[in-house]
Design a protein around this motif. Structure first.
Motif, PDB file in Angstrom:
ATOM      1  N   TRP A  21     -44.506  -0.274  29.542  1.00  0.00           N
ATOM      2  CA  TRP A  21     -45.894  -0.530  29.140  1.00  0.00           C
ATOM      3  C   TRP A  21     -46.413  -1.792  29.844  1.00  0.00           C
ATOM      4  O   TRP A  21     -46.585  -2.850  29.232  1.00  0.00           O
ATOM      5  CB  TRP A  21     -45.986  -0.701  27.615  1.00  0.00           C
ATOM      6  CG  TRP A  21     -45.562   0.533  26.891  1.00  0.00           C
ATOM      7  CD1 TRP A  21     -46.265   1.693  26.768  1.00  0.00           C
ATOM      8  CD2 TRP A  21     -44.333   0.727  26.208  1.00  0.00           C
ATOM      9  NE1 TRP A  21     -45.534   2.603  26.054  1.00  0.00           N
ATOM     10  CE2 TRP A  21     -44.353   2.041  25.691  1.00  0.00           C
ATOM     11  CE3 TRP A  21     -43.203  -0.058  25.984  1.00  0.00           C
ATOM     12  CZ2 TRP A  21     -43.287   2.568  24.969  1.00  0.00           C
ATOM     13  CZ3 TRP A  21     -42.152   0.468  25.264  1.00  0.00           C
ATOM     14  CH2 TRP A  21     -42.202   1.773  24.758  1.00  0.00           C
ATOM     15  N   ALA A  24     -49.423  -3.800  28.365  1.00  0.00           N
ATOM     16  CA  ALA A  24     -49.257  -4.552  27.118  1.00  0.00           C
ATOM     17  C   ALA A  24     -48.323  -5.744  27.271  1.00  0.00           C
ATOM     18  O   ALA A  24     -48.562  -6.797  26.691  1.00  0.00           O
ATOM     19  CB  ALA A  24     -48.721  -3.631  26.024  1.00  0.00           C
ATOM     20  N   LEU A  33     -50.914  -8.947  21.065  1.00  0.00           N
ATOM     21  CA  LEU A  33     -50.580  -7.553  20.813  1.00  0.00           C
ATOM     22  C   LEU A  33     -51.178  -7.071  19.503  1.00  0.00           C
ATOM     23  O   LEU A  33     -51.391  -7.848  18.574  1.00  0.00           O
ATOM     24  CB  LEU A  33     -49.059  -7.386  20.766  1.00  0.00           C
ATOM     25  CG  LEU A  33     -48.308  -7.700  22.056  1.00  0.00           C
ATOM     26  CD1 LEU A  33     -46.807  -7.626  21.818  1.00  0.00           C
ATOM     27  CD2 LEU A  33     -48.719  -6.747  23.166  1.00  0.00           C
ATOM     28  N   ILE A  37     -47.666  -2.889  16.503  1.00  0.00           N
ATOM     29  CA  ILE A  37     -47.260  -2.303  17.783  1.00  0.00           C
ATOM     30  C   ILE A  37     -45.793  -1.863  17.764  1.00  0.00           C
ATOM     31  O   ILE A  37     -45.401  -0.958  18.491  1.00  0.00           O
ATOM     32  CB  ILE A  37     -47.546  -3.270  18.951  1.00  0.00           C
ATOM     33  CG1 ILE A  37     -47.633  -2.497  20.255  1.00  0.00           C
ATOM     34  CG2 ILE A  37     -46.493  -4.379  19.022  1.00  0.00           C
ATOM     35  CD1 ILE A  37     -48.346  -3.225  21.357  1.00  0.00           C
ATOM     36  N   ASP A  78     -53.367  -2.677  22.591  1.00  0.00           N
ATOM     37  CA  ASP A  78     -52.321  -1.722  22.245  1.00  0.00           C
ATOM     38  C   ASP A  78     -51.425  -1.509  23.463  1.00  0.00           C
ATOM     39  O   ASP A  78     -51.528  -2.242  24.455  1.00  0.00           O
ATOM     40  CB  ASP A  78     -52.930  -0.414  21.736  1.00  0.00           C
ATOM     41  CG  ASP A  78     -53.782   0.308  22.782  1.00  0.00           C
ATOM     42  OD1 ASP A  78     -53.831  -0.132  23.956  1.00  0.00           O
ATOM     43  OD2 ASP A  78     -54.412   1.321  22.414  1.00  0.00           O
ATOM     44  N   GLY A  81     -53.158  -1.197  26.799  1.00  0.00           N
ATOM     45  CA  GLY A  81     -53.995  -2.310  27.213  1.00  0.00           C
ATOM     46  C   GLY A  81     -55.413  -2.218  26.689  1.00  0.00           C
ATOM     47  O   GLY A  81     -56.275  -2.999  27.098  1.00  0.00           O
TER      48      GLY A  81
END
Length: 158
Positions: A21, A24, A33, A37, A78, A81
Motif C-alpha cells: 500500500w 498509505a 492514517l 486501518i 485509507d 490514499g
C-alpha cells in the motif's frame, strides 16, 4: 514470504506495508492514517500475524515524522490514499504529548554531567548567613506536631 525472524524488524515490516500500500505507508513523508486501518489491512492481507501487524502499526505511528503530521483538522487517509476522516483535537494533543515526552527524554539523556558540589572549605556567603539567622530567629526553637488518632468503627472495648 519473509521468514519469522525477519518480521521482527520494523524496517522489514514497513517495507512490506509500503510495498503493498504505497499510497498509505510512506516512511519518508507519512500521512495520518484512517482510524481502523488495522481492520482494513486484516481483511485484505493474511500474511502478517496479528502481533506483527500491531507491532508494525505501533512503530509506524510513533515515529517523529508521523506524529508531527497529526495536526488538528489534517486529513486522514485509507489504504488507497483517499481521504478518510480528519485528525481530532484530542488526537493532535496526544501526538504533541508523545513528541514533547520524547524530546524531554532525549534532552535529559544528552544533558551535560551535573557540576560537582563546591567544596566545604569555600568561604560562606555573608548575605546567605544573614538570611539564615533571620529565618531561625523567627522560628520557634522546637517544632511540635499534634496528631489525632482515628477511631475505628468497631470499638472493641464497649
Amino acid at each position: 514470504m519473509p521468514t519469522e525472524k525477519q518480521w521482527k524488524s520494523p524496517s522489514v515490516l514497513f517495507a512490506y506495508l509500503s510495498e503493498k500500500w504505497p499510497d498509505a505507508f510512506n516512511t519518508k513523508a507519512p500521512k495520518p492514517l484512517k482510524i481502523g486501518i488495522r481492520e482494513d489491512i486484516r481483511a485484505l492481507d493474511s500474511e502478517l500475524s496479528d502481533e506483527d501487524l500491531s507491532r508494525a502499526l505501533r512503530a509506524y505511528t510513533r515515529t517523529g515524522k508521523y506524529l508531527a503530521q497529526l495536526l488538528p483538522g489534517a486529513t486522514r487517509i485509507d489504504l488507497d490514499g483517499k481521504a478518510a476522516g480528519e485528525v481530532t483535537e484530542a488526537d493532535a494533543a496526544t501526538a504533541q504529548a508523545w513528541l514533547l515526552a520524547r524530546f524531554a527524554k532525549g534532552g535529559a539523556e544528552q544533558s551535560p554531567e551535573p557540576k560537582p558540589e563546591p567544596e566545604s572549605s569555600a568561604k560562606p556567603d555573608p548575605k546567605r548567613a544573614e538570611n539564615k539567622a533571620k529565618l531561625s530567629a523567627d522560628r520557634p526553637a522546637g517544632l511540635v506536631v499534634e496528631t489525632k488518632r482515628r477511631r475505628s468503627l468497631g470499638r472493641r472495648d464497649r
